[in-house]
Design a protein around this motif. Sequence first.
Motif, PDB file in Angstrom:
ATOM      1  N   VAL A  57     -40.644   1.605  30.660  1.00 25.00           N
ATOM      2  CA  VAL A  57     -39.550   1.880  29.719  1.00 25.00           C
ATOM      3  C   VAL A  57     -39.540   0.798  28.639  1.00 25.00           C
ATOM      4  CG1 VAL A  57     -37.038   2.026  29.422  1.00 25.00           C
ATOM      5  CG2 VAL A  57     -38.134   3.145  31.376  1.00 25.00           C
ATOM      6  N   LEU A  58     -39.697  -0.467  29.054  1.00 25.64           N
ATOM      7  CA  LEU A  58     -39.751  -1.563  28.081  1.00 25.64           C
ATOM      8  C   LEU A  58     -40.942  -1.391  27.137  1.00 25.64           C
ATOM      9  CD1 LEU A  58     -38.616  -4.273  27.064  1.00 25.64           C
ATOM     10  CD2 LEU A  58     -40.162  -5.396  28.701  1.00 25.64           C
ATOM     11  N   PHE A  59     -42.079  -0.964  27.664  1.00 24.65           N
ATOM     12  CA  PHE A  59     -43.251  -0.724  26.826  1.00 24.65           C
ATOM     13  C   PHE A  59     -42.946   0.317  25.745  1.00 24.65           C
ATOM     14  CE2 PHE A  59     -46.830   2.047  25.854  1.00 24.65           C
ATOM     15  CZ  PHE A  59     -47.730   1.144  25.290  1.00 24.65           C
ATOM     16  N   TYR A  60     -42.384   1.460  26.148  1.00 22.06           N
ATOM     17  CA  TYR A  60     -42.079   2.522  25.169  1.00 22.06           C
ATOM     18  C   TYR A  60     -41.021   2.080  24.168  1.00 22.06           C
ATOM     19  CZ  TYR A  60     -44.854   5.785  27.924  1.00 22.06           C
ATOM     20  OH  TYR A  60     -45.867   6.419  28.576  1.00 22.06           O
ATOM     21  N   LEU A  61     -40.040   1.324  24.630  1.00 25.23           N
ATOM     22  CA  LEU A  61     -39.011   0.807  23.735  1.00 25.23           C
ATOM     23  C   LEU A  61     -39.632  -0.147  22.715  1.00 25.23           C
ATOM     24  CD1 LEU A  61     -36.076   0.369  22.846  1.00 25.23           C
ATOM     25  CD2 LEU A  61     -35.828  -1.229  24.770  1.00 25.23           C
ATOM     26  N   ASN A  62     -40.467  -1.066  23.173  1.00 21.89           N
ATOM     27  CA  ASN A  62     -41.097  -2.017  22.260  1.00 21.89           C
ATOM     28  C   ASN A  62     -42.138  -1.366  21.359  1.00 21.89           C
ATOM     29  OD1 ASN A  62     -39.630  -4.345  22.791  1.00 21.89           O
ATOM     30  ND2 ASN A  62     -40.898  -4.864  24.558  1.00 21.89           N
ATOM     31  N   GLU A  63     -42.801  -0.341  21.856  1.00 21.38           N
ATOM     32  CA  GLU A  63     -43.738   0.410  21.022  1.00 21.38           C
ATOM     33  C   GLU A  63     -42.986   1.047  19.848  1.00 21.38           C
ATOM     34  OE1 GLU A  63     -47.281   3.397  22.047  1.00 21.38           O
ATOM     35  OE2 GLU A  63     -45.301   4.240  22.505  1.00 21.38           O
ATOM     36  N   TYR A  64     -41.828   1.614  20.136  1.00 26.42           N
ATOM     37  CA  TYR A  64     -41.005   2.223  19.094  1.00 26.42           C
ATOM     38  C   TYR A  64     -40.547   1.166  18.084  1.00 26.42           C
ATOM     39  CZ  TYR A  64     -37.089   4.754  16.955  1.00 26.42           C
ATOM     40  OH  TYR A  64     -36.222   5.331  16.071  1.00 26.42           O
ATOM     41  N   ARG A  65     -40.088   0.031  18.579  1.00 21.56           N
ATOM     42  CA  ARG A  65     -39.646  -1.055  17.692  1.00 21.56           C
ATOM     43  C   ARG A  65     -40.804  -1.568  16.844  1.00 21.56           C
ATOM     44  NH1 ARG A  65     -34.760  -3.722  18.561  1.00 21.56           N
ATOM     45  NH2 ARG A  65     -35.745  -5.705  18.049  1.00 21.56           N
ATOM     46  N   ALA A  66     -41.992  -1.666  17.420  1.00 23.06           N
ATOM     47  CA  ALA A  66     -43.167  -2.140  16.681  1.00 23.06           C
ATOM     48  C   ALA A  66     -43.523  -1.182  15.547  1.00 23.06           C
ATOM     49  CB  ALA A  66     -44.348  -2.317  17.626  1.00 23.06           C
ATOM     50  N   GLN A  67     -43.391   0.115  15.791  1.00 22.08           N
ATOM     51  CA  GLN A  67     -43.659   1.111  14.754  1.00 22.08           C
ATOM     52  C   GLN A  67     -42.732   0.920  13.556  1.00 22.08           C
ATOM     53  OE1 GLN A  67     -43.101   4.815  16.822  1.00 22.08           O
ATOM     54  NE2 GLN A  67     -45.083   4.711  17.858  1.00 22.08           N
ATOM     55  N   LEU A  68     -41.565   0.350  13.819  1.00 17.16           N
ATOM     56  CA  LEU A  68     -40.580   0.118  12.758  1.00 17.16           C
ATOM     57  C   LEU A  68     -40.668  -1.302  12.196  1.00 17.16           C
ATOM     58  CD1 LEU A  68     -37.600   1.837  14.602  1.00 17.16           C
ATOM     59  CD2 LEU A  68     -38.967   2.803  12.747  1.00 17.16           C
ATOM     60  N   GLY A  69     -41.644  -2.083  12.664  1.00 16.63           N
ATOM     61  CA  GLY A  69     -41.819  -3.449  12.196  1.00 16.63           C
ATOM     62  C   GLY A  69     -40.839  -4.433  12.809  1.00 16.63           C
ATOM     63  N   LEU A  70     -40.266  -4.088  13.958  1.00 20.12           N
ATOM     64  CA  LEU A  70     -39.290  -4.957  14.620  1.00 20.12           C
ATOM     65  C   LEU A  70     -39.946  -5.763  15.735  1.00 20.12           C
ATOM     66  CD1 LEU A  70     -36.428  -2.327  14.925  1.00 20.12           C
ATOM     67  CD2 LEU A  70     -36.630  -4.134  13.217  1.00 20.12           C
ATOM     68  N   LYS A  71     -39.323  -6.878  16.078  1.00 22.10           N
ATOM     69  CA  LYS A  71     -39.822  -7.724  17.159  1.00 22.10           C
ATOM     70  C   LYS A  71     -39.602  -7.049  18.507  1.00 22.10           C
ATOM     71  CE  LYS A  71     -38.983 -12.054  14.751  1.00 22.10           C
ATOM     72  NZ  LYS A  71     -38.228 -13.309  14.732  1.00 22.10           N
ATOM     73  N   SER A  72     -40.462  -7.402  19.445  1.00 23.69           N
ATOM     74  CA  SER A  72     -40.348  -6.885  20.809  1.00 23.69           C
ATOM     75  C   SER A  72     -39.166  -7.515  21.527  1.00 23.69           C
ATOM     76  CB  SER A  72     -41.615  -7.200  21.608  1.00 23.69           C
ATOM     77  OG  SER A  72     -42.698  -6.478  21.104  1.00 23.69           O
ATOM     78  N   LEU A  73     -38.613  -6.771  22.458  1.00 20.74           N
ATOM     79  CA  LEU A  73     -37.556  -7.272  23.329  1.00 20.74           C
ATOM     80  C   LEU A  73     -38.179  -7.813  24.609  1.00 20.74           C
ATOM     81  CD1 LEU A  73     -35.157  -4.208  23.019  1.00 20.74           C
ATOM     82  CD2 LEU A  73     -34.900  -6.400  21.869  1.00 20.74           C
ATOM     83  N   THR A  74     -37.514  -8.768  25.231  1.00 29.67           N
ATOM     84  CA  THR A  74     -37.948  -9.271  26.532  1.00 29.67           C
ATOM     85  C   THR A  74     -36.864  -8.964  27.559  1.00 29.67           C
ATOM     86  OG1 THR A  74     -37.018 -11.459  26.079  1.00 29.67           O
ATOM     87  CG2 THR A  74     -39.352 -11.129  25.555  1.00 29.67           C
ATOM     88  N   ILE A  75     -37.285  -8.863  28.802  1.00 32.18           N
ATOM     89  CA  ILE A  75     -36.349  -8.578  29.902  1.00 32.18           C
ATOM     90  C   ILE A  75     -35.562  -9.830  30.246  1.00 32.18           C
ATOM     91  CG2 ILE A  75     -36.201  -8.057  32.381  1.00 32.18           C
ATOM     92  CD1 ILE A  75     -36.710  -5.556  30.841  1.00 32.18           C
TER      93      ILE A  75
END
Length: 182
Positions: A57-75
Amino acid sequence: MKKLIIVFSLIAGSVVGQTTITRLPEKTLTFEQLMEWSETSDKLINTFNGKDHVDSVLFYLNEYRAQLGLKSLTIDDSLTKMALMQSTYCADVLKLTHKYKSQSFKMSEWDRHGAKAEIISEVEINALYIFDKTISFSPIYQFKSSYSHDLIMKHTDYTKCGIALVLSPKDNNTYFTTIVFK
């Protein structure tokens, strides 16, 4: 050999605060496909462990954020405990809600850990096969189709999150995913 053809028309997908109804166009399944769908759903239900899906879930969330040029989230462990608390409550009462059995306790935990937002989804396992989704991707897909939840996922100030997926003991076909952000 005659083939049994079954036509499905399903309604699925809800998110708190806004309901998204997706009507699947008529999808024709052969008897063999129907049996595969049933076996796949049963296997997912019988082997479901929410902790196994958090990283995906974190991977898909961060993949989406990366597509928008946003930084990744950490748990964050404390946010994960809060997400687990909410998902467990939703699973126990079989209801998609931001409320908690002790709202004052929940708010004190939010203040203590600096939580800023939460998003919750409800998914039916037997619909995953029909909609060609996975346990981990389905909640992110639902959140992206909700304007307010999508805004939370792409908020630029958030750097950490907690994620929990819990299967309902009342309906073992339904699981709840909560993501808490700060």
